[in-house]
Design a protein around this motif. Structure first.
Motif, PDB file in Angstrom:
ATOM      1  N   LYS A  85       0.883  -1.197   0.635  1.00 50.18           N
ATOM      2  CA  LYS A  85       0.233   0.163  -0.273  1.00 50.18           C
ATOM      3  C   LYS A  85       0.712   1.347  -0.120  1.00 50.18           C
ATOM      4  N   ILE A  86       1.864   1.012   1.212  1.00 57.77           N
ATOM      5  CA  ILE A  86       3.014   2.338   0.806  1.00 57.77           C
ATOM      6  C   ILE A  86       3.709   2.564  -0.271  1.00 57.77           C
ATOM      7  N   ARG A  87       4.090   1.665  -1.159  1.00 54.16           N
ATOM      8  CA  ARG A  87       5.048   1.633  -2.458  1.00 54.16           C
ATOM      9  C   ARG A  87       3.832   2.146  -3.420  1.00 54.16           C
ATOM     10  N   ARG A  88       2.498   2.155  -3.395  1.00 55.88           N
ATOM     11  CA  ARG A  88       1.296   2.457  -4.297  1.00 55.88           C
ATOM     12  C   ARG A  88       1.322   3.996  -4.563  1.00 55.88           C
ATOM     13  N   ARG A  89       1.515   4.193  -3.002  1.00 52.32           N
ATOM     14  CA  ARG A  89       1.288   5.706  -2.955  1.00 52.32           C
ATOM     15  C   ARG A  89       2.059   6.431  -3.014  1.00 52.32           C
ATOM     16  N   ALA A  90       3.324   6.233  -2.446  1.00 51.23           N
ATOM     17  CA  ALA A  90       4.483   6.528  -2.384  1.00 51.23           C
ATOM     18  C   ALA A  90       5.653   6.771  -3.512  1.00 51.23           C
ATOM     19  N   GLY A  91       5.258   5.333  -4.745  1.00 48.84           N
ATOM     20  CA  GLY A  91       6.074   5.069  -6.107  1.00 48.84           C
ATOM     21  C   GLY A  91       7.225   5.149  -5.961  1.00 48.84           C
ATOM     22  N   SER A  92       8.018   5.215  -7.022  1.00 45.99           N
ATOM     23  CA  SER A  92      10.101   4.750  -6.384  1.00 45.99           C
ATOM     24  C   SER A  92      10.724   5.727  -5.620  1.00 45.99           C
ATOM     25  N   GLY A  93      11.804   5.562  -5.234  1.00 47.96           N
ATOM     26  CA  GLY A  93      12.394   6.379  -4.607  1.00 47.96           C
ATOM     27  C   GLY A  93      12.553   6.757  -3.185  1.00 47.96           C
ATOM     28  N   PHE A  94      11.408   6.552  -3.101  1.00 46.76           N
ATOM     29  CA  PHE A  94      11.243   6.196  -0.918  1.00 46.76           C
ATOM     30  C   PHE A  94      11.503   4.922  -0.026  1.00 46.76           C
TER      31      PHE A  94
END
Length: 212
Positions: free
Chosen positions: A97-106
């Motif tokens: 869920k966080i990856r979808r929200r934050a995208g790459s690089g986070f």
């Protein structure tokens, strides 16, 4: 800030239990000057507004010293202030869920106490895992300990970097025996020390040997 495993070498997790003689900012500055390579701001009792104000100050310090700042659990605050990443426990927001929200690089770190949890974190998009508790932890008294063999099994089960966490001190760090570790994460070993800079320097030497 582009993530790499060397950032994890000496991972300091804050705990304001020892704030008093120094402010939290002063403690973090001494820790970084001593050899800490990444900072996680862990605040369980602040409102989002209070956390934002504090995190912005800590982020400014970390930026000035070239060290990444990770926020514990609250990825929305981390994204809002432009922190480098977030670390979540097993009961926190899902990594995917966080990856979808934050995208790459986070940067996303996840706690893993089993091989299954480690693999799940990796497949969901975590950048690293924190594995433990390797010793009894004064900050998490109900934490379940894992052996060196279990630690190595978990670390070797994934292709992302891993740090050992849980009750690690200057006195017991040499008892950790695990191939493939990228570093160690510490709380009281740094922030309860009378001389935080010196303690961090000594811990950094231990971490460097462990990660060789």
């Amino acid at each position: 800030m582009k993530f790499n495993k060397n950032m994890l070498r000496l991972y300091a997790v804050t705990d304001r239990a020892w704030v008093g003689r120094q402010t939290l900012i002063e403690q973090i500055a001494d820790a970084i000057d001593g050899g800490v390579t990444i900072v996680q701001l862990r605040e369980k009792d602040l409102t989002d507004d209070e956390l934002i104000r504090e995190a912005e100050s800590v982020l400014a310090l970390c930026r000035s010293k070239g060290v990444p700042l990770i926020i514990n659990d609250n990825y929305e605050v981390a994204l809002k202030i432009g922190a480098d990443g977030v670390h979540v426990g097993i009961e926190d927001a899902p990594v995917a869920k966080i990856r979808r929200r934050a995208g790459s690089g986070f940067i996303i770190g996840a706690t893993a106490k089993t091989v299954e949890q480690a693999k799940n974190a990796e497949s969901a998009g975590a950048d690293y895992i924190g594995v433990g508790a390797v010793f009894p932890s004064p900050t998490k008294k109900n934490a379940i300990r894992i052996t060196n063999a279990q630690l190595e099994e978990i670390v070797s089960s994934v292709n992302i970097p891993a740090v050992a966490i849980g009750g690690i001190t200057l006195e017991n760090a040499d008892e950790i025996n695990c191939r493939g570790l990228s570093g160690i994460a510490v709380v009281s070993a740094v922030f309860s020390a009378k001389d935080i800079k010196k303690a961090s320097a000594l811990l950094r030497k231990k971490a460097d040997r462990l990660a060789e």
